[in-house]
Design a protein around this motif. Structure first.
Motif, PDB file in Angstrom:
ATOM      1  N   TYR A 267     -24.146   5.441  -9.229  1.00  0.00           N
ATOM      2  CA  TYR A 267     -23.403   4.186  -9.146  1.00  0.00           C
ATOM      3  C   TYR A 267     -21.969   4.538  -8.783  1.00  0.00           C
ATOM      4  CZ  TYR A 267     -21.347  -0.325 -10.345  1.00  0.00           C
ATOM      5  OH  TYR A 267     -20.675  -1.535 -10.283  1.00  0.00           O
ATOM      6  N   SER A 268     -21.505   3.996  -7.662  1.00  0.00           N
ATOM      7  CA  SER A 268     -20.186   4.384  -7.163  1.00  0.00           C
ATOM      8  C   SER A 268     -19.574   3.251  -6.362  1.00  0.00           C
ATOM      9  CB  SER A 268     -20.308   5.624  -6.264  1.00  0.00           C
ATOM     10  OG  SER A 268     -20.991   5.293  -5.046  1.00  0.00           O
ATOM     11  N   ILE A 269     -18.320   3.436  -6.020  1.00  0.00           N
ATOM     12  CA  ILE A 269     -17.690   2.521  -5.086  1.00  0.00           C
ATOM     13  C   ILE A 269     -18.378   2.654  -3.731  1.00  0.00           C
ATOM     14  CG2 ILE A 269     -15.428   2.486  -6.199  1.00  0.00           C
ATOM     15  CD1 ILE A 269     -14.540   4.619  -4.168  1.00  0.00           C
ATOM     16  N   ASP A 270     -18.207   1.628  -2.889  1.00  0.00           N
ATOM     17  CA  ASP A 270     -18.698   1.673  -1.517  1.00  0.00           C
ATOM     18  C   ASP A 270     -17.777   2.629  -0.750  1.00  0.00           C
ATOM     19  OD1 ASP A 270     -19.111   1.215   1.215  1.00  0.00           O
ATOM     20  OD2 ASP A 270     -19.639  -0.874   0.918  1.00  0.00           O
ATOM     21  N   LEU A 271     -18.219   3.874  -0.594  1.00  0.00           N
ATOM     22  CA  LEU A 271     -17.330   4.896  -0.033  1.00  0.00           C
ATOM     23  C   LEU A 271     -16.939   4.656   1.424  1.00  0.00           C
ATOM     24  CD1 LEU A 271     -18.688   8.113  -1.749  1.00  0.00           C
ATOM     25  CD2 LEU A 271     -16.409   7.121  -1.992  1.00  0.00           C
ATOM     26  N   PRO A 272     -17.855   4.255   2.323  1.00  0.00           N
ATOM     27  CA  PRO A 272     -17.414   3.976   3.689  1.00  0.00           C
ATOM     28  C   PRO A 272     -16.329   2.898   3.744  1.00  0.00           C
ATOM     29  CG  PRO A 272     -19.780   4.251   3.661  1.00  0.00           C
ATOM     30  CD  PRO A 272     -19.336   4.227   2.218  1.00  0.00           C
ATOM     31  N   GLU A 273     -16.507   1.811   2.978  1.00  0.00           N
ATOM     32  CA  GLU A 273     -15.497   0.760   2.948  1.00  0.00           C
ATOM     33  C   GLU A 273     -14.189   1.286   2.377  1.00  0.00           C
ATOM     34  OE1 GLU A 273     -13.316  -2.738   2.984  1.00  0.00           O
ATOM     35  OE2 GLU A 273     -15.065  -2.105   4.135  1.00  0.00           O
ATOM     36  N   THR A 274     -14.262   2.103   1.351  1.00  0.00           N
ATOM     37  CA  THR A 274     -13.061   2.669   0.736  1.00  0.00           C
ATOM     38  C   THR A 274     -12.316   3.565   1.711  1.00  0.00           C
ATOM     39  OG1 THR A 274     -14.055   2.575  -1.461  1.00  0.00           O
ATOM     40  CG2 THR A 274     -12.222   4.101  -1.161  1.00  0.00           C
ATOM     41  N   PHE A 275     -13.040   4.381   2.468  1.00  0.00           N
ATOM     42  CA  PHE A 275     -12.374   5.268   3.417  1.00  0.00           C
ATOM     43  C   PHE A 275     -11.790   4.491   4.603  1.00  0.00           C
ATOM     44  CE2 PHE A 275     -13.766   8.651   0.872  1.00  0.00           C
ATOM     45  CZ  PHE A 275     -13.137   9.811   1.297  1.00  0.00           C
ATOM     46  N   ARG A 276     -12.386   3.371   4.934  1.00  0.00           N
ATOM     47  CA  ARG A 276     -11.753   2.515   5.947  1.00  0.00           C
ATOM     48  C   ARG A 276     -10.418   1.992   5.420  1.00  0.00           C
ATOM     49  NH1 ARG A 276     -17.221   1.287   7.551  1.00  0.00           N
ATOM     50  NH2 ARG A 276     -17.506  -0.168   5.819  1.00  0.00           N
ATOM     51  N   ARG A 277     -10.369   1.647   4.130  1.00  0.00           N
ATOM     52  CA  ARG A 277      -9.122   1.197   3.516  1.00  0.00           C
ATOM     53  C   ARG A 277      -8.083   2.319   3.508  1.00  0.00           C
ATOM     54  NH1 ARG A 277      -8.283  -4.338   2.469  1.00  0.00           N
ATOM     55  NH2 ARG A 277     -10.336  -5.289   2.205  1.00  0.00           N
ATOM     56  N   LEU A 278      -8.531   3.535   3.268  1.00  0.00           N
ATOM     57  CA  LEU A 278      -7.611   4.670   3.313  1.00  0.00           C
ATOM     58  C   LEU A 278      -6.983   4.801   4.698  1.00  0.00           C
ATOM     59  CD1 LEU A 278      -9.522   7.477   1.366  1.00  0.00           C
ATOM     60  CD2 LEU A 278      -7.395   6.366   0.678  1.00  0.00           C
ATOM     61  N   ALA A 279      -7.796   4.625   5.737  1.00  0.00           N
ATOM     62  CA  ALA A 279      -7.267   4.680   7.102  1.00  0.00           C
ATOM     63  C   ALA A 279      -6.216   3.599   7.318  1.00  0.00           C
ATOM     64  CB  ALA A 279      -8.408   4.527   8.110  1.00  0.00           C
ATOM     65  N   ASN A 280      -6.452   2.423   6.735  1.00  0.00           N
ATOM     66  CA  ASN A 280      -5.494   1.322   6.834  1.00  0.00           C
ATOM     67  C   ASN A 280      -4.174   1.692   6.167  1.00  0.00           C
ATOM     68  OD1 ASN A 280      -4.253  -1.257   5.522  1.00  0.00           O
ATOM     69  ND2 ASN A 280      -5.504  -2.027   7.200  1.00  0.00           N
ATOM     70  N   LEU A 281      -4.245   2.290   4.984  1.00  0.00           N
ATOM     71  CA  LEU A 281      -3.032   2.705   4.273  1.00  0.00           C
ATOM     72  C   LEU A 281      -2.285   3.785   5.051  1.00  0.00           C
ATOM     73  CD1 LEU A 281      -4.483   2.907   0.644  1.00  0.00           C
ATOM     74  CD2 LEU A 281      -3.017   1.110   1.574  1.00  0.00           C
ATOM     75  N   ILE A 282      -3.033   4.728   5.598  1.00  0.00           N
ATOM     76  CA  ILE A 282      -2.423   5.805   6.375  1.00  0.00           C
ATOM     77  C   ILE A 282      -1.702   5.243   7.592  1.00  0.00           C
ATOM     78  CG2 ILE A 282      -2.993   7.748   7.901  1.00  0.00           C
ATOM     79  CD1 ILE A 282      -5.121   8.529   5.779  1.00  0.00           C
ATOM     80  N   ASP A 283      -2.329   4.292   8.256  1.00  0.00           N
ATOM     81  CA  ASP A 283      -1.704   3.666   9.420  1.00  0.00           C
ATOM     82  C   ASP A 283      -0.364   3.024   9.044  1.00  0.00           C
ATOM     83  OD1 ASP A 283      -1.670   2.535  12.177  1.00  0.00           O
ATOM     84  OD2 ASP A 283      -1.935   0.634  11.111  1.00  0.00           O
ATOM     85  N   LYS A 284      -0.324   2.334   7.919  1.00  0.00           N
ATOM     86  CA  LYS A 284       0.921   1.695   7.486  1.00  0.00           C
ATOM     87  C   LYS A 284       2.021   2.722   7.236  1.00  0.00           C
ATOM     88  CE  LYS A 284      -1.144  -2.396   5.325  1.00  0.00           C
ATOM     89  NZ  LYS A 284      -1.390  -3.131   4.052  1.00  0.00           N
ATOM     90  N   VAL A 285       1.650   3.823   6.563  1.00  0.00           N
ATOM     91  CA  VAL A 285       2.647   4.853   6.258  1.00  0.00           C
ATOM     92  C   VAL A 285       3.145   5.525   7.534  1.00  0.00           C
ATOM     93  CG1 VAL A 285       3.033   7.063   5.104  1.00  0.00           C
ATOM     94  CG2 VAL A 285       1.738   5.262   3.945  1.00  0.00           C
ATOM     95  N   LEU A 286       2.241   5.870   8.437  1.00  0.00           N
ATOM     96  CA  LEU A 286       2.638   6.536   9.674  1.00  0.00           C
ATOM     97  C   LEU A 286       3.499   5.636  10.555  1.00  0.00           C
ATOM     98  CD1 LEU A 286      -0.584   8.521  10.688  1.00  0.00           C
ATOM     99  CD2 LEU A 286       1.454   9.346   9.501  1.00  0.00           C
TER     100      LEU A 286
END
Length: 331
Positions: A267-286
């Motif tokens: 039982y875990s978070i939806d990892l593909p969706e979570t990693f898409r969110r990480l890409a979104n955060l990275i884009d904002k920082v960059l």
């Protein structure tokens, strides 16, 4: 041994004027992608589904191979005792951003730099001391907060009880440091609420195969096993699944990857969706936003994975309602 390699993103792109290409080359960003356990070779498009989602999302934001982004990949190979050396190596390359997965590495990077932006995935960044607030992290760190141990472990125990109605004693495969800090306390509280006796199956000398073998050989008196969400376990994930199968121990894991390897449930978070969110955060920082001004994202999607073949080999007749709720069923 710790390894370092790099990967660049692949995306097709129409030809652009030479001046525009030169301008893009001048804006090349470098990310250090640091995993505590996965091999460097697994941290790309051919790795687990979440990595493909991550790279595809970065491509969607316009990051292009050789033009505006380079990703250096590093692995701690499940050896926390080497993290400080790994952190020094990463910091010495002066990346534009560090993507650090899991608590231990994130805390080490926090201690090592206050200027390089850090994006991370952790359970509770405030409780861990990473940031002052989820809504306004301040400093140089943002990322994804998975939730508290109490919530996640409580749900995993609840699902195990549903799969095994007579469950009364549960072993917990966990490092001693994890068991003795607030995370272990949260696990004990979650088990108490569920009416289940929780026994620590302690890794005393690191995340080594011989240590796992020792723990499994001495494990007795438990109806089932739960593996902690420490990412370091993933370096020996296949061996853990094999040891559980050899001991005929029904086991709940923290990541669906174990179920694909033959584990019973996860039982875990939806990892593909979570990693898409990480890409979104990275884009904002960059693009210039301070990490301290970006709230931590908290996933709302979770996945239940079940391996029916493993259930049958253990003689478990899983309830139909449990199978209906599963997001992934391996047969």
């Amino acid at each position: 041994m710790r390894r370092r390699e790099f990967i660049t993103l692949f995306v097709s792109m129409a030809a652009t004027p030479l001046a525009a290409q030169a301008q893009q080359r001048a804006r090349v960003k470098r990310i250090a992608f640091v995993s505590p356990a996965l091999k460097v070779s697994e941290m790309g498009l051919s790795g687990p589904p979440q990595y493909r989602a991550f790279f595809e999302e970065l491509s969607r934001f316009g990051y292009v191979k050789g033009q505006n982004l380079v990703i250096d990949r590093y692995s701690g190979e499940g050896r926390p005792e080497r993290y400080s050396e790994l952190v020094r190596d990463v910091i010495s390359t002066h990346p534009d951003l560090i993507l650090a997965v899991a608590a231990r590495l994130s805390l080490d990077f926090k201690m090592a730099t206050t200027t390089i932006p850090i994006v991370t995935i952790v359970n509770d960044p405030v409780a861990l001391g990473l940031v002052a607030s989820i809504a306004r992290p301040a400093g140089n760190i943002t990322g994804v907060t998975i939730g508290t141990e109490l919530e996640l472990i409580g749900k995993r125990i609840e699902l195990l009880v549903e799969a095994m109605p007579g469950l009364s004693t549960l072993s917990y495969l966990v490092s001693r440091s994890y068991w003795e800090d607030m995370r272990g306390a949260a696990a004990r509280e979650a088990a108490k609420r569920a009416g289940v006796s929780l026994k620590a199956a302690l890794l005393d000398s690191g995340f080594y195969l011989t240590e796992y073998q020792r723990v499994f050989s001495s494990m007795e008196g438990a109806d089932a096993l739960m593996v902690s969400d420490e990412a370091e376990h993933l370096a020996t994930g296949a061996a853990i699944v094999e040891l559980a199968a050899a001991g005929r121990i029904p086991t709940m894991y923290a990541y669906g990857e174990y179920v694909r390897l033959g584990g019973l449930m996860a039982y875990s978070i939806d990892l593909p969706e979570t990693f898409r969110r990480l890409a979104n955060l990275i884009d904002k920082v960059l693009k210039g936003t301070s990490p301290g001004d970006i709230p931590f994202y908290r996933p709302t999607k979770f996945e239940l994975s079940i391996n029916l073949k493993t259930a049958k080999s253990l003689g478990l007749a899983l309830p139909a309602m449990l199978l209906v709720r599963a997001n992934q069923v391996v047969e």
